[in-house]
Scaffold this motif. Structure first.
Motif, PDB file in Angstrom:
ATOM      1  N   VAL A  99       0.892  -1.219  -0.027  1.00  0.00           N
ATOM      2  CA  VAL A  99       0.140  -0.065   0.047  1.00  0.00           C
ATOM      3  C   VAL A  99       0.860   1.155  -0.134  1.00  0.00           C
ATOM      4  O   VAL A  99       1.854   1.549   0.771  1.00  0.00           O
ATOM      5  N   LEU A 100       0.665   2.142  -1.169  1.00  0.00           N
ATOM      6  CA  LEU A 100       1.276   3.386  -0.916  1.00  0.00           C
ATOM      7  C   LEU A 100       0.315   4.616  -0.945  1.00  0.00           C
ATOM      8  O   LEU A 100      -0.746   4.639  -1.369  1.00  0.00           O
ATOM      9  N   ASP A 101       0.911   5.577  -0.062  1.00  0.00           N
ATOM     10  CA  ASP A 101       0.004   6.803   0.129  1.00  0.00           C
ATOM     11  C   ASP A 101       0.516   7.857  -0.834  1.00  0.00           C
ATOM     12  O   ASP A 101       1.532   8.022  -1.020  1.00  0.00           O
ATOM     13  N   ALA A 102      -0.250   8.154  -1.947  1.00  0.00           N
ATOM     14  CA  ALA A 102      -0.396   8.887  -2.961  1.00  0.00           C
ATOM     15  C   ALA A 102      -0.269  10.372  -2.643  1.00  0.00           C
ATOM     16  O   ALA A 102       0.549  11.093  -3.151  1.00  0.00           O
ATOM     17  N   ARG A 129       4.726   8.085   0.139  1.00  0.00           N
ATOM     18  CA  ARG A 129       5.410   7.139   1.073  1.00  0.00           C
ATOM     19  C   ARG A 129       4.601   5.882   1.451  1.00  0.00           C
ATOM     20  O   ARG A 129       3.373   5.895   0.895  1.00  0.00           O
ATOM     21  N   PRO A 130       5.177   4.878   1.811  1.00  0.00           N
ATOM     22  CA  PRO A 130       4.537   3.610   1.911  1.00  0.00           C
ATOM     23  C   PRO A 130       3.444   4.051   3.224  1.00  0.00           C
ATOM     24  O   PRO A 130       3.671   4.774   3.758  1.00  0.00           O
ATOM     25  N   ALA A 131       2.212   3.446   2.894  1.00  0.00           N
ATOM     26  CA  ALA A 131       1.244   3.450   4.015  1.00  0.00           C
ATOM     27  C   ALA A 131       1.623   2.397   5.209  1.00  0.00           C
ATOM     28  O   ALA A 131       1.158   1.313   4.980  1.00  0.00           O
ATOM     29  N   VAL A 132       2.018   2.841   6.179  1.00  0.00           N
ATOM     30  CA  VAL A 132       2.521   2.035   7.258  1.00  0.00           C
ATOM     31  C   VAL A 132       1.171   1.701   8.142  1.00  0.00           C
ATOM     32  O   VAL A 132       0.570   2.809   8.715  1.00  0.00           O
TER      33      VAL A 132
END
Length: 114
Positions: free
Chosen positions: A9-12, A16-19
């Motif tokens: 999952v990436l936060d557009a 950054r990666p969606a942690v």
């Protein structure tokens, strides 16, 4: 152990990666969806241990709790949950499926990854 189904999952918005996104794997059995795996994305936004290492052909869905993810940063979102339904077929040599999610508070996209 790597699951038959993995995700990233990436936060557009942040790039950054969606942690820490909670993710659930469900399997269709008759008319009911049954949970067969769950976890949360790691520091790279990945989840490799979502469920069993092998799965029979059938319908599955990956449920992302995006509401919880955005709530941690007090970010309003239109999509508190993203559900990606997939169908697995018996294809020799193709026992792994990667389901990436590109996420923002008011939009998302997905595709079959590798």
């Amino acid at each position: 152990m790597r699951s038959a189904i993995t995700t990233h999952v990436l936060d557009a918005v942040t790039g950054r990666p969606a942690v820490g996104v909670p993710v659930e794997l469900q399997q269709l059995s008759g008319l009911d969806w049954n949970q067969i795996g769950r976890g949360a994305t790691d520091a790279d936004g990945r989840l490799a241990s979502l469920g069993p290492a092998t799965l029979p052909p059938g319908r599955y869905r990956v449920v992302f709790d995006t509401g919880e993810y955005f709530a941690r940063t007090a970010t309003p979102t239109f999509y508190p949950e993203v559900v990606v339904s997939i169908e697995l077929h018996a294809t020799p040599g193709h026992d792994h499926v990667h389901v990436p999610l590109l996420l923002s508070p008011f939009a998302y996209s997905t595709y079959r990854g590798s």
